[in-house]
Design a protein around this motif. Structure first.
Motif, PDB file in Angstrom:
ATOM      1  N   GLY B 206      62.933  86.249  28.747  1.00  0.00           N
ATOM      2  CA  GLY B 206      62.181  85.422  27.816  1.00  0.00           C
ATOM      3  C   GLY B 206      60.698  85.399  28.124  1.00  0.00           C
ATOM      4  N   PRO B 219      63.381  81.460  25.302  1.00  0.00           N
ATOM      5  CA  PRO B 219      64.437  82.407  25.657  1.00  0.00           C
ATOM      6  C   PRO B 219      64.206  83.768  25.002  1.00  0.00           C
ATOM      7  N   SER B 263      60.413  86.526  19.805  1.00  0.00           N
ATOM      8  CA  SER B 263      61.568  86.912  20.628  1.00  0.00           C
ATOM      9  C   SER B 263      62.594  87.650  19.775  1.00  0.00           C
TER      10      SER B 263
END
Lengths: 299, 299
Positions: B206, B219, B263
């Motif tokens: 992450g 994350p 992400s």
């Protein structure tokens, strides 16, 4: 509700590039029980030798740890001596003296066999199985392990995995166990070995829980300085189990919050040698870090 | 509101232990602009040679990327060739041909100079500064970098850091920049170099944002298999900036949600070579992973 903790009660001599600390209180059960003591009354099962300092018995007492299951046997206390490199991720065992733990085979009291929460902290899988054999219908059984047992007692670990609810191990141990470097891919293979819940610890990168509700990605509490990571994994699982034992409702419901408590107790563990920092911590310190972590993951 | 993206537009030849893919569309600006295109209209600034395949121009068009700032110059397109080892964390550059990027010095259109969001994706810090010089009162300027520039153009990077709002770098680059292995300790030192926001990327572990609201631990989307991580960092910052440019309200308010989008776009990037997977993704796929990640961090 209350918690049984079996594991090693040891003396640790720890060297880092910055400091050296001989014969500190250590061992998986010591770290786990002290961490759990912030939330519940832990009942410790273990063995120490006649060289075990009285001050460490007092320390257990101060944390409200029940020592009925702690046997003082004739001989040496388990002694581990190790050295960390600069980045703290690599450690080398310099010496291990098993002492009285080598042939330790506890007989639990009737009260202990009825405890609902069982933490088989890192120790020989035969000892973990021995304790589990004596438990009567525990509600939730967690086992931790280490690379040593995967190397020298793999069949015993595999047998144990079929009897526990939750297995806790670090990322390199997960790779070692199922020969898969990718943690996300390793987890389903570990489930196939038995446990309904798998928790992979990743040190400073937090941990991952896998269970019926899917994955939970848990943060580590961010630390600017790690003085000594020895016992952090034991402190993590101890904090988690102590919290679970203190809560009403299903394990499923409380497990994620328990892992966050474990992250926090582990963070204190890392901030000084052995149990030096953890034993100075008070409940408001833990609550403060839980609040901070909660803010740090919220978007 | 809209986003200017400057960086490399390249051809990448990528080898992994399992496969080899020559002359894929790559480069920091390509990955970033495609990732951003799920949220906003990116305006790409870069240079390609006369060997640049028409199909890649079409690909940019399909993603709604404005190519007014993409110059086709006489000569070779920037070409990077690299090889990954089994664990995908170590990569080796086999060959680099700078080609037309070497002396590229863009003159922005008047419309481009007024764009509010500016992503100085990984490229020479002099080129990043050149573009920033031409911008009129941008709302939010983010710069990415790589170890190469910290090695060969450190003074230019340090100069740039005083002029940007947010600096994005990976954990090893953070250590390299301020000579501190601990990411949590490195971050305040990076703030001292200029940027109000610092984002440290940690790959599968992450990322961490540091800003006025404190730390945000973000994350990574968990993947069972990483086919090729090339461009994941660019895709991360592109997705983040695309999201920011699409949202009303302050950057402070939207940045954490932007990082989560980054992400997710980065996770798609890793699942196949180059942009192969990212270019097949649709907005509902992104929304699904954002929902999944939201569940995975909730306790």
């Amino acid at each position: 509700m209350s918690l049984l903790v079996v594991g090693t009660t040891a003396l640790d001599s720890i060297k880092t590039p910055w400091a050296e600390n001989p014969r500190l209180l250590g061992g998986s059960a010591s770290h786990a029980a002290v961490a759990a003591s912030f939330f519940t009354r832990p009942h410790l099962v273990g063995a120490v030798g006649d060289d075990f300092p009285r001050k460490y018995i007092n320390l257990y007492h101060r944390h409200g740890i029940d020592l009925q299951g702690l046997q003082q046997l004739s001989g040496q206390t388990f002694h581990w001596s190790g050295e960390y490199e600069v980045n703290m991720n690599n450690r080398r065992t310099l010496d291990t003296v098993l002492g009285v733990i080598e042939n330790f085979s506890p007989t639990l009291s009737a009260a202990h066999t009825r405890l609902p929460y069982v933490l088989l902290a890192n120790c020989a899988p035969d000892l973990q199985a021995n304790v589990l054999d004596q438990m009567k219908r525990p509600k939730f059984v967690v086992a931790d392990t280490m690379d040593l047992w995967l190397n020298i007692a793999r069949p015993a670990v595999l047998k144990l995995l079929k009897r526990i609810d939750c297995f806790v191990l670090n990322d390199s141990e997960a790779s070692q166990l199922v020969e898969e470097d990718n943690v996300v891919a390793a987890i389903p293979r570990i489930h196939k070995l038995g446990p309904k819940y798998v928790i992979v610890k990743k040190g400073e990168h937090g941990s991952v829980l896998s269970g019926p509700r899917g994955l939970f990605i848990a943060p580590a509490y961010p630390l600017k300085k790690v003085a000594d990571p020895t016992g952090a994994g034991d402190s993590f699982v101890g904090g988690m189990m102590g919290y679970l034992a203190s809560q009403k409702g299903s394990v499923e419901k409380n497990l994620r919050a328990g892992i966050v408590r474990g992250s926090v107790t582990a963070s204190f563990c890392c901030e000084d040698f052995g149990l030096k920092k953890t034993t100075k911590v008070k409940n408001p310190d833990i609550a403060k870090r839980v609040r901070e972590l909660t803010k740090m993951v919220n978007w």
